[in-house]
Design an enzyme around this catalytic site. Structure first.
Site: not given
Ligand code: FPP
Length: 246
Positions: A24, A29, A41, A69, A71, A73, A75, A135
Site C-alpha cells: 500500500d 508515494w 505503481h 483487489s 474493489e 476495479w 478506480r 519460493l
Molecule cells: C496500493 O497502493 C497498491 C496497488 C493498488 C497496486 C499494487 C501494485 C504494485 C505494487 C505494482 C506491481 C505489482 C505487480 C505484481 C505487477 P494505492 O494506490 O492504494 O496507494 P495509496 O493508498 O497511497 O493511494
C-alpha cells in the site's frame, strides 16, 4: 547490503514459512513527488523484486502479495489500464529470472476479469514457472477474500448436491481445501505498508493466527532490509495460538 540483518535473523529463530503483504502507498508515494499515480505503481514493481529476492535469501517458502483487489476495479479507467499494462510489463521482464531462481508464480483471484493481454501474460508466467521449488510467489489479482470464501461455500454445496459430500463432513479442513490457498500453509506474518491498520478483504480466513506488522514505509520505498526487519520483529513475538506460553 542487508547482510547484517540476514545474519541476525538466521541465528535469531525460525523464519516464517509464509509471508503475506498488503502493498500500500503507491499513490501517496507518487503524490509526494507530484507524479501521476501510475508512476507510483511502476515504482512499486522494484519493491516486488526486492521482496522476492529477500524471501529467497531468508528462506521464506511462500510469499503472497496483494496486487489488485476486486474493489480496485472501481478506480478510474486510466489507472486500471496502467495497472493491467504494468502486470504485463512485470511478467515480460521477470519471467526468465523467476524461472531461473526456482520461483513458482500463481495468480489468485478472478482472472476472468483481466484484460486479454494481462490474462495471457498471467497464463504464461504460471506455466513457465510451474517447476519452481524454492519460493511460491502468489500474486492476488482481482482478489476478494469474501468472494473466495463464498466460492468455497458454493463448491461445497455443489459437492453435497451431487451426493459426493455429507454436510456433517464440512469442517475447517473442507473449507480450506476449496480456497485458492489450499496448497500452502496459512501466512505466519502479514506485513502492511503505508501505516494503514486494516485487513482490506485480504485472506480473512487464512490470517486467523498471523502476526500483524504495519510499517509507515510506502510500498515503493520498501526494500529487502524492511522485510528482514519485519521478520526479526516476528521472531520476537510470542505465538500462542490461543494457548498459554510454555
Ligand atoms: C496500493 O497502493 C497498491 C496497488 C493498488 C497496486 C499494487 C501494485 C504494485 C505494487 C505494482 C506491481 C505489482 C505487480 C505484481 C505487477 P494505492 O494506490 O492504494 O496507494 P495509496 O493508498 O497511497 O493511494
Amino acid at each position: 547490503m542487508a547482510d547484517d540483518l540476514l545474519q541476525r535473523l538466521r541465528v535469531h529463530g525460525a523464519v516464517p514459512a509464509h509471508v503475506a503483504i498488503i502493498m500500500d502507498g503507491n499513490g501517496r508515494w507518487a503524490k509526494g513527488r507530484s507524479l501521476p499515480r501510475p508512476l507510483g505503481h511502476h515504482a512499486g514493481m522494484t519493491a516486488v523484486r526486492e521482496v522476492v529476492e529477500g524471501s529467497l535469501a531468508a528462506g521464506v517458502g511462500v510469499l503472497t502479495l496483494f496486487a489488485f483487489s476486486q474493489e480496485n476495479w472501481q478506480r478510474p479507467p486510466g489507472e486500471i489500464d496502467a495497472l493491467m499494462s504494468l502486470l504485463e510489463e512485470y511478467i515480460a521482464r521477470e519471467v526468465s529470472n523467476l524461472r531461473s531462481r526456482s520461483v513458482a508464480v500463481r495468480v489468485l483471484g478472478d482472472v476472468s476479469r483481466l484484460t486479454p493481454g494481462a490474462r495471457r501474460a498471467v497464463e504464461r508466467i504460471v506455466a513457465e514457472t510451474a517447476e519452481g521449488r524454492k519460493l511460491a510467489l502468489n500474486l492476488c489479482i482481482s482478489y476478494s477474500s469474501r468472494s473466495e470464501i463464498a466460492r468455497a461455500a458454493r463448491q461445497l454445496a455443489e459437492e453435497v448436491a451431487a451426493g459426493r459430500l455429507d454436510p456433517a463432513d464440512i469442517d475447517e479442513e473442507a473449507v480450506a481445501r476449496c480456497l485458492y490457498t489450499a496448497p500452502w500453509p496459512d501466512p505466519d506474518l502479514l506485513i502492511r505498508t503505508s501505516g494503514e491498520m486494516r485487513i482490506s478483504n485480504f485472506l480473512l480466513w487464512q490470517l486467523a493466527y498471523a502476526e500483524l506488522y504495519v510499517t509507515p514505509v510506502l510500498w515503493p520505498d520498501f526494500t529487502r532490509r524492511h522485510l528482514f526487519e519485519a521478520i526479526l520483529e516476528f521472531q520476537r513475538r510470542d505465538r500462542r495460538f490461543g494457548r498459554v506460553s510454555v
